[in-house]
Design a protein around this motif. Structure first.
Motif, PDB file in Angstrom:
ATOM      1  N   ASP A 110     -10.865   9.271 -12.119  1.00  7.58           N
ATOM      2  CA  ASP A 110     -10.551   7.856 -12.295  1.00  7.58           C
ATOM      3  C   ASP A 110     -10.019   7.598 -13.705  1.00  7.58           C
ATOM      4  O   ASP A 110     -10.458   8.237 -14.670  1.00  7.58           O
ATOM      5  N   GLY A 155      -5.488  -1.596 -15.923  1.00  4.46           N
ATOM      6  CA  GLY A 155      -5.767  -1.417 -14.501  1.00  4.46           C
ATOM      7  C   GLY A 155      -6.712  -0.264 -14.277  1.00  4.46           C
ATOM      8  O   GLY A 155      -7.224   0.347 -15.229  1.00  4.46           O
ATOM      9  N   HIS A 156      -6.942   0.050 -13.010  1.00  3.69           N
ATOM     10  CA  HIS A 156      -7.808   1.160 -12.626  1.00  3.69           C
ATOM     11  C   HIS A 156      -7.073   2.004 -11.592  1.00  3.69           C
ATOM     12  O   HIS A 156      -6.491   1.469 -10.647  1.00  3.69           O
ATOM     13  N   TRP A 157      -7.112   3.314 -11.788  1.00  4.04           N
ATOM     14  CA  TRP A 157      -6.430   4.226 -10.878  1.00  4.04           C
ATOM     15  C   TRP A 157      -7.361   5.361 -10.462  1.00  4.04           C
ATOM     16  O   TRP A 157      -8.157   5.849 -11.275  1.00  4.04           O
ATOM     17  N   HIS A 158      -7.246   5.768  -9.194  1.00  6.17           N
ATOM     18  CA  HIS A 158      -7.998   6.913  -8.669  1.00  6.17           C
ATOM     19  C   HIS A 158      -6.997   7.982  -8.258  1.00  6.17           C
ATOM     20  O   HIS A 158      -6.085   7.713  -7.472  1.00  6.17           O
ATOM     21  N   ASP A 178       0.806  -1.207   0.000  1.00  6.00           N
ATOM     22  CA  ASP A 178       0.000   0.000   0.000  1.00  6.00           C
ATOM     23  C   ASP A 178       0.846   1.267   0.000  1.00  6.00           C
ATOM     24  O   ASP A 178       2.029   1.247   0.368  1.00  6.00           O
ATOM     25  N   ASP A 207      -0.365   1.717  -6.582  1.00  7.84           N
ATOM     26  CA  ASP A 207      -1.474   2.643  -6.363  1.00  7.84           C
ATOM     27  C   ASP A 207      -2.726   2.301  -7.163  1.00  7.84           C
ATOM     28  O   ASP A 207      -3.767   2.930  -6.973  1.00  7.84           O
ATOM     29  N   GLY A 208      -2.641   1.331  -8.063  1.00 11.18           N
ATOM     30  CA  GLY A 208      -3.791   0.972  -8.880  1.00 11.18           C
ATOM     31  C   GLY A 208      -4.531  -0.243  -8.362  1.00 11.18           C
ATOM     32  O   GLY A 208      -4.151  -0.862  -7.367  1.00 11.18           O
ATOM     33  N   GLN A 209      -5.600  -0.578  -9.048  1.00  7.08           N
ATOM     34  CA  GLN A 209      -6.387  -1.771  -8.756  1.00  7.08           C
ATOM     35  C   GLN A 209      -6.385  -2.664  -9.995  1.00  7.08           C
ATOM     36  O   GLN A 209      -6.490  -2.173 -11.117  1.00  7.08           O
ATOM     37  N   ASP A 210      -6.282  -3.963  -9.778  1.00  8.83           N
ATOM     38  CA  ASP A 210      -6.311  -4.945 -10.881  1.00  8.83           C
ATOM     39  C   ASP A 210      -5.291  -4.604 -11.966  1.00  8.83           C
ATOM     40  O   ASP A 210      -5.573  -4.722 -13.164  1.00  8.83           O
ATOM     41  N   SER A 251       1.714   0.180 -10.157  1.00  6.53           N
ATOM     42  CA  SER A 251       1.157  -1.094  -9.711  1.00  6.53           C
ATOM     43  C   SER A 251       0.652  -1.003  -8.273  1.00  6.53           C
ATOM     44  O   SER A 251      -0.398  -1.526  -7.936  1.00  6.53           O
TER      45      SER A 251
END
Length: 221
Positions: free
Chosen positions: A116, A106-109, A38, A91-94, A89
């Motif tokens: 997003d 991936g997905h980033w906020h 994290d 800070d993102g999701q999937d 990697s």
């Protein structure tokens, strides 16, 4: 000897089975991010206030001699993965990476502005305390190794993946000159900024210190 041969046979069978089950045409490195941990959490507001009061307050140093090249980045962190790819990697999701460790999907906020994204190219890796700001507040006296450590610090809250537009709007400005558009992030931002300055022995201007104190007050709301 029979037991050893049995173990070798079992290991070979497992490897063959994994090869059969692996999706066809998918690079081996694409299964997971390079460093799955994290974003480092900054100290609590109470600790940040103590750190803020301990910072040296002085006028900005001269920019004479400054160059981003004096802060080597992005360096290789493991294998082919450089600092930027590790942060993307983390800070993102999937997040899926290719065989060169580049974020393929991936997905980033973006915490700065709440936007997003699904394309890594729309993100920048922001130095919480910008390199030029660090130079003006003490890094001008550092050696190259220290500057490289600062520019690639994955242990502390110095690097974060955010929208390219917010990072470029920020530039090298301090909190009295620029703050994240989302007020809800001011608490985290001021805690992180203060901690990095304290950790690396960097100074602040009086206006910067006053603004950080006000931003830390948002942690109590």
């Amino acid at each position: 000897m029979p037991r050893i041969r049995w173990r070798r046979a079992a290991t070979a069978a497992a490897l063959c089975l994994s090869a059969v089950l692996a999706p066809a045409g998918l690079p081996a490195a694409a299964a997971s991010p390079p460093v799955p941990h994290d974003l480092p959490e900054p100290p609590a507001a109470s600790a940040a206030r103590v750190e803020l009061a301990d910072l040296t307050v002085e006028a900005p140093h001269s920019m004479a001699g400054y160059s981003r090249a004096k802060f080597p980045h992005w360096i290789k962190q493991m294998g082919t993965c450089d600092t930027r790819e590790v942060v993307l990697s983390r800070d993102g999701q999937d997040v899926k990476t290719d065989d060169q460790c580049r974020a393929a999907s991936g997905h980033w906020h973006s915490a700065y502005d709440g936007k997003d994204f699904t394309a890594a190219g729309q993100l920048d890796i922001d130095h919480m305390v910008p390199l030029a700001n660090a130079w003006r507040s003490g890094a001008d006296a550092w050696n190259t190794d220290r500057r490289k450590q600062f520019a690639n610090d994955l242990t502390n809250p110095q690097l974060i993946a955010v929208s390219a537009s917010s990072n470029r709007a920020k530039g090298d400005q301090s909190p009295d000159q620029w703050r994240p558009p989302l007020n809800s992030y001011w608490c985290s931002y001021s805690r992180s900024w203060t901690h990095i300055k304290h950790l690396y022995g960097l100074s602040v201007t009086q206006s910067e210190q006053d603004t950080l104190a006000a931003m830390l007050d948002t942690c109590d709301r």
